[in-house]
Design a protein around this motif. Sequence first.
Motif, PDB file in Angstrom:
ATOM      1  N   TYR A 227       0.833  -1.210   0.000  1.00  0.00           N
ATOM      2  CA  TYR A 227       0.000   0.000   0.000  1.00  0.00           C
ATOM      3  C   TYR A 227       0.869   1.262   0.000  1.00  0.00           C
ATOM      4  N   ALA A 228       2.008   1.201   0.670  1.00  0.00           N
ATOM      5  CA  ALA A 228       2.923   2.348   0.642  1.00  0.00           C
ATOM      6  C   ALA A 228       3.471   2.560  -0.758  1.00  0.00           C
ATOM      7  N   ARG A 229       3.826   1.471  -1.444  1.00  0.00           N
ATOM      8  CA  ARG A 229       4.300   1.593  -2.829  1.00  0.00           C
ATOM      9  C   ARG A 229       3.194   2.149  -3.722  1.00  0.00           C
ATOM     10  N   MET A 230       1.981   1.663  -3.514  1.00  0.00           N
ATOM     11  CA  MET A 230       0.853   2.144  -4.315  1.00  0.00           C
ATOM     12  C   MET A 230       0.637   3.642  -4.109  1.00  0.00           C
ATOM     13  N   ALA A 231       0.750   4.100  -2.868  1.00  0.00           N
ATOM     14  CA  ALA A 231       0.594   5.535  -2.593  1.00  0.00           C
ATOM     15  C   ALA A 231       1.663   6.341  -3.317  1.00  0.00           C
ATOM     16  N   ASP A 232       2.885   5.826  -3.388  1.00  0.00           N
ATOM     17  CA  ASP A 232       3.945   6.508  -4.123  1.00  0.00           C
ATOM     18  C   ASP A 232       3.576   6.673  -5.598  1.00  0.00           C
ATOM     19  N   ILE A 233       3.033   5.615  -6.177  1.00  0.00           N
ATOM     20  CA  ILE A 233       2.662   5.650  -7.599  1.00  0.00           C
ATOM     21  C   ILE A 233       1.545   6.663  -7.832  1.00  0.00           C
ATOM     22  N   TRP A 234       0.544   6.659  -6.963  1.00  0.00           N
ATOM     23  CA  TRP A 234      -0.542   7.634  -7.101  1.00  0.00           C
ATOM     24  C   TRP A 234      -0.019   9.060  -6.916  1.00  0.00           C
ATOM     25  N   PHE A 235       0.919   9.237  -6.014  1.00  0.00           N
ATOM     26  CA  PHE A 235       1.471  10.583  -5.783  1.00  0.00           C
ATOM     27  C   PHE A 235       2.194  11.098  -7.020  1.00  0.00           C
ATOM     28  N   GLN A 236       2.967  10.236  -7.666  1.00  0.00           N
ATOM     29  CA  GLN A 236       3.632  10.646  -8.904  1.00  0.00           C
ATOM     30  C   GLN A 236       2.600  11.026  -9.963  1.00  0.00           C
ATOM     31  N   ALA A 237       1.516  10.247 -10.050  1.00  0.00           N
ATOM     32  CA  ALA A 237       0.474  10.561 -11.021  1.00  0.00           C
ATOM     33  C   ALA A 237      -0.234  11.866 -10.669  1.00  0.00           C
ATOM     34  N   MET A 238      -0.501  12.081  -9.386  1.00  0.00           N
ATOM     35  CA  MET A 238      -1.162  13.310  -8.959  1.00  0.00           C
ATOM     36  C   MET A 238      -0.345  14.541  -9.336  1.00  0.00           C
ATOM     37  N   GLN A 239       0.960  14.450  -9.208  1.00  0.00           N
ATOM     38  CA  GLN A 239       1.803  15.600  -9.548  1.00  0.00           C
ATOM     39  C   GLN A 239       1.699  15.950 -11.031  1.00  0.00           C
ATOM     40  N   LYS A 240       1.407  14.941 -11.857  1.00  0.00           N
ATOM     41  CA  LYS A 240       1.215  15.198 -13.281  1.00  0.00           C
ATOM     42  C   LYS A 240      -0.182  15.733 -13.571  1.00  0.00           C
ATOM     43  N   ALA A 241      -1.132  15.398 -12.700  1.00  0.00           N
ATOM     44  CA  ALA A 241      -2.522  15.794 -12.935  1.00  0.00           C
ATOM     45  C   ALA A 241      -2.850  17.174 -12.398  1.00  0.00           C
ATOM     46  N   ILE A 242      -2.150  17.614 -11.358  1.00  0.00           N
ATOM     47  CA  ILE A 242      -2.423  18.917 -10.757  1.00  0.00           C
ATOM     48  C   ILE A 242      -2.181  20.026 -11.785  1.00  0.00           C
ATOM     49  N   PRO A 243      -3.135  20.920 -11.988  1.00  0.00           N
ATOM     50  CA  PRO A 243      -2.938  21.999 -12.970  1.00  0.00           C
ATOM     51  C   PRO A 243      -1.662  22.781 -12.699  1.00  0.00           C
ATOM     52  N   GLY A 244      -0.809  22.864 -13.705  1.00  0.00           N
ATOM     53  CA  GLY A 244       0.461  23.570 -13.569  1.00  0.00           C
ATOM     54  C   GLY A 244       1.570  22.724 -12.987  1.00  0.00           C
ATOM     55  N   GLY A 245       1.255  21.537 -12.465  1.00  0.00           N
ATOM     56  CA  GLY A 245       2.275  20.655 -11.926  1.00  0.00           C
ATOM     57  C   GLY A 245       2.671  21.002 -10.498  1.00  0.00           C
ATOM     58  N   THR A 246       3.660  20.271 -10.010  1.00  0.00           N
ATOM     59  CA  THR A 246       4.096  20.411  -8.617  1.00  0.00           C
ATOM     60  C   THR A 246       4.592  21.811  -8.303  1.00  0.00           C
ATOM     61  N   ALA A 247       5.358  22.378  -9.202  1.00  0.00           N
ATOM     62  CA  ALA A 247       5.920  23.703  -8.945  1.00  0.00           C
ATOM     63  C   ALA A 247       4.810  24.727  -8.726  1.00  0.00           C
ATOM     64  N   ALA A 248       3.752  24.642  -9.541  1.00  0.00           N
ATOM     65  CA  ALA A 248       2.642  25.586  -9.383  1.00  0.00           C
ATOM     66  C   ALA A 248       1.926  25.360  -8.062  1.00  0.00           C
ATOM     67  N   ALA A 249       1.781  24.083  -7.662  1.00  0.00           N
ATOM     68  CA  ALA A 249       1.131  23.793  -6.378  1.00  0.00           C
ATOM     69  C   ALA A 249       1.909  24.377  -5.214  1.00  0.00           C
ATOM     70  N   LEU A 250       3.228  24.291  -5.269  1.00  0.00           N
ATOM     71  CA  LEU A 250       4.041  24.832  -4.213  1.00  0.00           C
ATOM     72  C   LEU A 250       4.000  26.365  -4.195  1.00  0.00           C
ATOM     73  N   ARG A 251       3.912  26.965  -5.385  1.00  0.00           N
ATOM     74  CA  ARG A 251       3.809  28.426  -5.446  1.00  0.00           C
ATOM     75  C   ARG A 251       2.509  28.887  -4.818  1.00  0.00           C
ATOM     76  N   ARG A 252       1.416  28.152  -5.100  1.00  0.00           N
ATOM     77  CA  ARG A 252       0.112  28.511  -4.516  1.00  0.00           C
ATOM     78  C   ARG A 252       0.131  28.374  -3.004  1.00  0.00           C
ATOM     79  N   ARG A 253       0.875  27.371  -2.508  1.00  0.00           N
ATOM     80  CA  ARG A 253       0.973  27.189  -1.059  1.00  0.00           C
ATOM     81  C   ARG A 253       1.649  28.404  -0.419  1.00  0.00           C
ATOM     82  N   ARG A 254       2.698  28.913  -1.043  1.00  0.00           N
ATOM     83  CA  ARG A 254       3.401  30.083  -0.489  1.00  0.00           C
ATOM     84  C   ARG A 254       2.548  31.334  -0.625  1.00  0.00           C
TER      85      ARG A 254
END
Length: 254
Positions: A227-254
């Motif tokens: 299940y931990a491995r599965m969560a890693d795989i979903w997390f990698q996919a989520m970073q591709k699905a988030i609009p603008g990608g990971t960098a944009a998500a982190l910018r919005r957080r700041r």
Amino acid sequence: MIPDARLLRDVCLGIALLAAASGCGGGSSNSTSSSSQTPTDFDFGGNNPRKATAFGDSITQGVLELKRRDFGLTTGNNYPNILQGKVQSLDPAWRVVNRGRGGEETGEGVRRLPSVLAIDKPGFVLILEGSNDAHQCHNGDVATNNIQNMVRIAKASKMIPVVGTLPPSFRNNPCADDVIQYINTNLRAFANVERVTLAEIFDGMNDRSLFGISPNRDPLHPNEAGYARMADIWFQAMQKAIPGGTAAALRRRR
């Protein structure tokens, strides 16, 4: 013979690179990327862009093993719970709702999904169903169509679907193996054509040690390491699905 061997090596390398680039399987599940398959101006409507609904069967629910019919040993270390911690590293506002239902087949899932989405109103829908269809040797085309319809329901609801390939089976069930391979081949092609983010569960979890609590237990469900491995795989996919990608998500957080 050396030139032929080199040619074969180059051809195989080219195929592998093409598969990885197209997201059709065969790539590393541990690679990270800040790029996104979703436009930065994606319209979530009235849905929560920091909420994901994990939709599926007992593998989403978090069953470790089936002890007898209608009873299973479950864990709080299921993939939705672990994934929530990971996406909260991008933004503490993230929530992942576990909507797994043990024993569900894709026909039941496609009928259940609209009411779940109407209640949750998530920005993202993580879809992992079909294992029960496969182990019952059901028609792979019907199961594939049901999963594709789940993706379409999410899209029509202004949500971003992420679809997972079915995990491998380590039971001695050749029919299930064939159905899993058939469904996964179709899902990879569908995701590529429809530009849907794919979570490559099969490739990333093709390891017997990730299933069953011990070697003599039923290997249908992941163990906690699985299940931990599965969560890693979903997390990698989520970073591709988030609009603008990971960098944009982190910018919005700041």
